[in-house]
Design a protein around this motif. Structure first.
Motif, PDB file in Angstrom:
ATOM      1  N   TYR A 283       0.820  -1.206   0.000  1.00  0.00           N
ATOM      2  CA  TYR A 283       0.000   0.000   0.000  1.00  0.00           C
ATOM      3  C   TYR A 283       0.861   1.266   0.000  1.00  0.00           C
ATOM      4  O   TYR A 283       0.378   2.355  -0.249  1.00  0.00           O
ATOM      5  N   LEU A 284       2.145   1.106   0.271  1.00  0.00           N
ATOM      6  CA  LEU A 284       3.084   2.228   0.259  1.00  0.00           C
ATOM      7  C   LEU A 284       3.687   2.431  -1.117  1.00  0.00           C
ATOM      8  O   LEU A 284       3.914   3.552  -1.558  1.00  0.00           O
ATOM      9  N   ASN A 285       4.014   1.326  -1.760  1.00  0.00           N
ATOM     10  CA  ASN A 285       4.698   1.381  -3.040  1.00  0.00           C
ATOM     11  C   ASN A 285       3.681   1.624  -4.156  1.00  0.00           C
ATOM     12  O   ASN A 285       2.754   0.849  -4.335  1.00  0.00           O
ATOM     13  N   PRO A 286       3.867   2.723  -4.922  1.00  0.00           N
ATOM     14  CA  PRO A 286       2.866   3.073  -5.933  1.00  0.00           C
ATOM     15  C   PRO A 286       2.655   1.980  -6.972  1.00  0.00           C
ATOM     16  O   PRO A 286       1.549   1.819  -7.489  1.00  0.00           O
ATOM     17  N   LEU A 287       3.719   1.229  -7.304  1.00  0.00           N
ATOM     18  CA  LEU A 287       3.576   0.167  -8.290  1.00  0.00           C
ATOM     19  C   LEU A 287       2.672  -0.943  -7.781  1.00  0.00           C
ATOM     20  O   LEU A 287       1.917  -1.553  -8.524  1.00  0.00           O
ATOM     21  N   LEU A 288       2.806  -1.226  -6.492  1.00  0.00           N
ATOM     22  CA  LEU A 288       1.984  -2.277  -5.898  1.00  0.00           C
ATOM     23  C   LEU A 288       0.577  -1.763  -5.650  1.00  0.00           C
ATOM     24  O   LEU A 288      -0.403  -2.468  -5.860  1.00  0.00           O
ATOM     25  N   LEU A 289       0.493  -0.509  -5.214  1.00  0.00           N
ATOM     26  CA  LEU A 289      -0.805   0.068  -4.851  1.00  0.00           C
ATOM     27  C   LEU A 289      -1.806  -0.020  -5.998  1.00  0.00           C
ATOM     28  O   LEU A 289      -2.978  -0.328  -5.789  1.00  0.00           O
ATOM     29  N   GLN A 290      -1.337   0.233  -7.228  1.00  0.00           N
ATOM     30  CA  GLN A 290      -2.266   0.245  -8.357  1.00  0.00           C
ATOM     31  C   GLN A 290      -2.939  -1.121  -8.551  1.00  0.00           C
ATOM     32  O   GLN A 290      -4.009  -1.197  -9.137  1.00  0.00           O
ATOM     33  N   TYR A 291      -2.313  -2.183  -8.057  1.00  0.00           N
ATOM     34  CA  TYR A 291      -2.921  -3.503  -8.182  1.00  0.00           C
ATOM     35  C   TYR A 291      -3.650  -3.920  -6.907  1.00  0.00           C
ATOM     36  O   TYR A 291      -4.191  -5.009  -6.819  1.00  0.00           O
ATOM     37  N   SER A 292      -3.584  -3.075  -5.887  1.00  0.00           N
ATOM     38  CA  SER A 292      -4.239  -3.407  -4.630  1.00  0.00           C
ATOM     39  C   SER A 292      -5.505  -2.582  -4.458  1.00  0.00           C
ATOM     40  O   SER A 292      -6.127  -2.617  -3.406  1.00  0.00           O
ATOM     41  N   LEU A 293      -5.869  -1.838  -5.507  1.00  0.00           N
ATOM     42  CA  LEU A 293      -6.971  -0.900  -5.381  1.00  0.00           C
ATOM     43  C   LEU A 293      -8.267  -1.566  -4.970  1.00  0.00           C
ATOM     44  O   LEU A 293      -8.974  -1.098  -4.095  1.00  0.00           O
ATOM     45  N   GLY A 294      -8.584  -2.688  -5.617  1.00  0.00           N
ATOM     46  CA  GLY A 294      -9.833  -3.367  -5.308  1.00  0.00           C
ATOM     47  C   GLY A 294      -9.909  -3.790  -3.854  1.00  0.00           C
ATOM     48  O   GLY A 294     -10.979  -3.901  -3.274  1.00  0.00           O
ATOM     49  N   ALA A 295      -8.732  -4.012  -3.265  1.00  0.00           N
ATOM     50  CA  ALA A 295      -8.685  -4.581  -1.924  1.00  0.00           C
ATOM     51  C   ALA A 295      -8.559  -3.522  -0.833  1.00  0.00           C
ATOM     52  O   ALA A 295      -8.478  -3.854   0.339  1.00  0.00           O
ATOM     53  N   THR A 296      -8.561  -2.231  -1.226  1.00  0.00           N
ATOM     54  CA  THR A 296      -8.166  -1.227  -0.236  1.00  0.00           C
ATOM     55  C   THR A 296      -9.250  -0.836   0.761  1.00  0.00           C
ATOM     56  O   THR A 296      -8.938  -0.310   1.810  1.00  0.00           O
ATOM     57  N   ASP A 297     -10.505  -1.050   0.427  1.00  0.00           N
ATOM     58  CA  ASP A 297     -11.556  -0.573   1.322  1.00  0.00           C
ATOM     59  C   ASP A 297     -11.429  -1.140   2.733  1.00  0.00           C
ATOM     60  O   ASP A 297     -11.427  -0.400   3.713  1.00  0.00           O
ATOM     61  N   ASP A 298     -11.341  -2.464   2.824  1.00  0.00           N
ATOM     62  CA  ASP A 298     -11.264  -3.083   4.143  1.00  0.00           C
ATOM     63  C   ASP A 298      -9.835  -3.356   4.571  1.00  0.00           C
ATOM     64  O   ASP A 298      -9.575  -3.660   5.728  1.00  0.00           O
ATOM     65  N   ALA A 299      -8.916  -3.276   3.612  1.00  0.00           N
ATOM     66  CA  ALA A 299      -7.548  -3.704   3.872  1.00  0.00           C
ATOM     67  C   ALA A 299      -6.918  -3.045   5.105  1.00  0.00           C
ATOM     68  O   ALA A 299      -6.389  -3.761   5.966  1.00  0.00           O
ATOM     69  N   PRO A 300      -6.970  -1.708   5.249  1.00  0.00           N
ATOM     70  CA  PRO A 300      -6.270  -1.120   6.400  1.00  0.00           C
ATOM     71  C   PRO A 300      -6.814  -1.641   7.727  1.00  0.00           C
ATOM     72  O   PRO A 300      -6.031  -2.011   8.618  1.00  0.00           O
ATOM     73  N   ALA A 301      -8.131  -1.710   7.854  1.00  0.00           N
ATOM     74  CA  ALA A 301      -8.722  -2.173   9.114  1.00  0.00           C
ATOM     75  C   ALA A 301      -8.366  -3.633   9.383  1.00  0.00           C
ATOM     76  O   ALA A 301      -7.930  -3.990  10.486  1.00  0.00           O
ATOM     77  N   GLN A 302      -8.508  -4.475   8.367  1.00  0.00           N
ATOM     78  CA  GLN A 302      -8.262  -5.903   8.568  1.00  0.00           C
ATOM     79  C   GLN A 302      -6.789  -6.195   8.825  1.00  0.00           C
ATOM     80  O   GLN A 302      -6.447  -7.011   9.684  1.00  0.00           O
ATOM     81  N   LEU A 303      -5.927  -5.503   8.076  1.00  0.00           N
ATOM     82  CA  LEU A 303      -4.494  -5.758   8.253  1.00  0.00           C
ATOM     83  C   LEU A 303      -3.997  -5.212   9.588  1.00  0.00           C
ATOM     84  O   LEU A 303      -3.175  -5.849  10.257  1.00  0.00           O
TER      85      LEU A 303
END
Lengths: 205, 205
Positions: B175-195
Motif C-alpha cells: 500500500y506504500l509502493n505506488p507500483l503495488l498500490l495500483q494492483y491493490s486498489l480493489g482490496a483497499t476498502d477493508d484492507a487497512p482495518a483488517q491488516l
C-alpha cells in the motif's frame, strides 16, 4: 484367438479434445518463444499449420487459449501449495509451508518461464476467470488450515474465521498475484518466513 | 527617517534556488498535463521559455527534476502519515491510524493526481533515492511506534524489534509502493482495518 469384428463406422478425424490439446500445446510453445501479448491467432495458425478459421472452431479467441494455458500453470502452482500443506501434520507448520510454497512456486513460474508468466500477468490484469478460481481455491485452502488449527486448539478462536482468513489472504496476496509478485522480488528471500511468523503470532491463543 | 545607504553590488539575476524552484514548479505543471514519461527536457524548456542548456545548468537530467517533485509528493504523504500517528495517544491506535493514513494518502495521490503518480511509479521502478529515503523514514516511524508500545506494555517483547518491524513493513509495503498500490486498489476498502487488526493481534502479549 480370433479378434472380434469391430464395425469401424465412418472414417473420423481426431476427436475434438485431441485437437484442442494440440492447439494448446503448440500455442504454449509459441507463447514461450514469442510472448503472449505479441502473438496473434494468425501467427498461431501459421505456426501450427492450421487455418485461422479451424482454430476459431475450437477457441473463440486468443484469450480463450491463454486462459487454458494459464489455468494449467495455476493448477501446477496450486498442486505445489497443496503438497506443501499436506506435508506437515499440524496447522501452524502447514501455514508456514503454505507461505513458503506460494512464494517459491510463483517465483519459479516467474523466473523459469518468463513468457508464460506474461500470460499470467495478462490474466491478472484482465481478471480472467482462471485467476479468480485460483484465488478462491487458495482462500478455501487457507480456511481449511485455519479451521484445523482452531479445532486442535493451536489457533485463537475469538476472531471470526472469515475475518482472520481474509486478513491473512491480504498478507499472502502480493506473492500470489503475478502482477504484484514482480515488484516483491527483492523482498522475497525473508518474506515467507517473516510473514508467516507474524501471522502465527497473530493466531496464537 | 533616512534609509541607510546600501551598496547594491553588481546587478544580479535571481538566486539559483529561485531558478530551481521555478523550473520544478513549471515542470510539475507540465508533467501534470502531459505525463512524466512522455515529456522531454526540450519540451520543458519550450514550455518554460528557457533554453535547454540553461535547464541543464540546474538539473543534470529530467530524472533529477522528477526526483525533486517525487520527493515533494512523498514528503506530503509522510506528513499525513505522521499527523495520523501523532493524533492518537497510544501505540495500538497509532498503528491503526498509520495503516489507514498510508492507504488513504497514497490513494489520494493515485486518484487525484494521476500524472504525478506516474512520476512516483517511475521512481519506484528505478529505485530512486527519494523513494528509498521515504521507505526508510516510514520504517523508522514504525519502529518508533513499536518501541512506544513495548515501553507501555501494550505490545509483546519476545520477538526482536527488528524482526517485528520488518515483518509489519512487509505487510504495509503493497500500500506504500505506488507500483503495488495500483494492483491493490480493489482490496483497499477493508484492507487497512483488517491488516491492522491482524498486526495488532500479532503484537498482543
Amino acid at each position: 484367438m480370433n479378434k472380434p469384428t469391430i464395425n469401424p463406422g465412418p472414417v473420423r478425424g481426431p476427436a475434438d479434445h485431441e485437437v484442442r490439446d494440440q492447439i494448446v500445446s503448440a500455442a504454449t510453445e509459441h507463447f514461450r518463444l514469442y510472448g503472449y501479448e505479441k502473438t496473434t491467432v494468425s501467427d498461431l495458425a501459421k505456426a501450427i499449420g492450421f487455418s485461422k478459421a479451424y482454430i476459431y472452431k475450437f477457441f473463440e479467441s486468443k484469450q480463450a487459449i491463454g486462459e487454458l494455458i494459464c489455468a494449467n500453470c495455476l493448477r501446477q502452482i496450486e498442486t505445489d501449495i497443496r503438497a506443501a500443506v499436506d506435508s506437515a501434520d499440524h496447522a501452524p507448520e502447514k501455514l508456514r509451508r503454505m507461505f513458503k510454497a506460494i512464494v517459491e512456486s510463483s517465483m519459479q513460474l516467474f523466473s523459469e518461464d518468463r513468457r508464460l508468466y506474461d500470460i499470467a500477468a495478462s490474466a491478472a490484469t484482465g481478471q480472467w476467470q482462471a485467476v479468480r478460481d485460483y484465488e478462491l481455491r487458495i482462500q478455501q485452502l487457507l480456511q481449511e488450515v485455519l479451521r484445523l488449527g482452531r479445532e486442535a486448539d493451536d489457533f485463537e478462536r475469538k476472531t471470526p474465521l472469515d475475518e482472520t482468513a481474509n486478513a491473512i489472504y491480504l498478507v499472502m496476496r502480493p506473492y500470489l498475484n503475478p502482477l504484484l509478485l514482480q515488484y516483491s522480488l527483492g523482498a522475497t528471500d525473508d518474506a515467507p518466513a517473516q510473514l508467516s511468523s507474524l501471522v502465527l503470532r497473530s493466531l496464537s491463543r
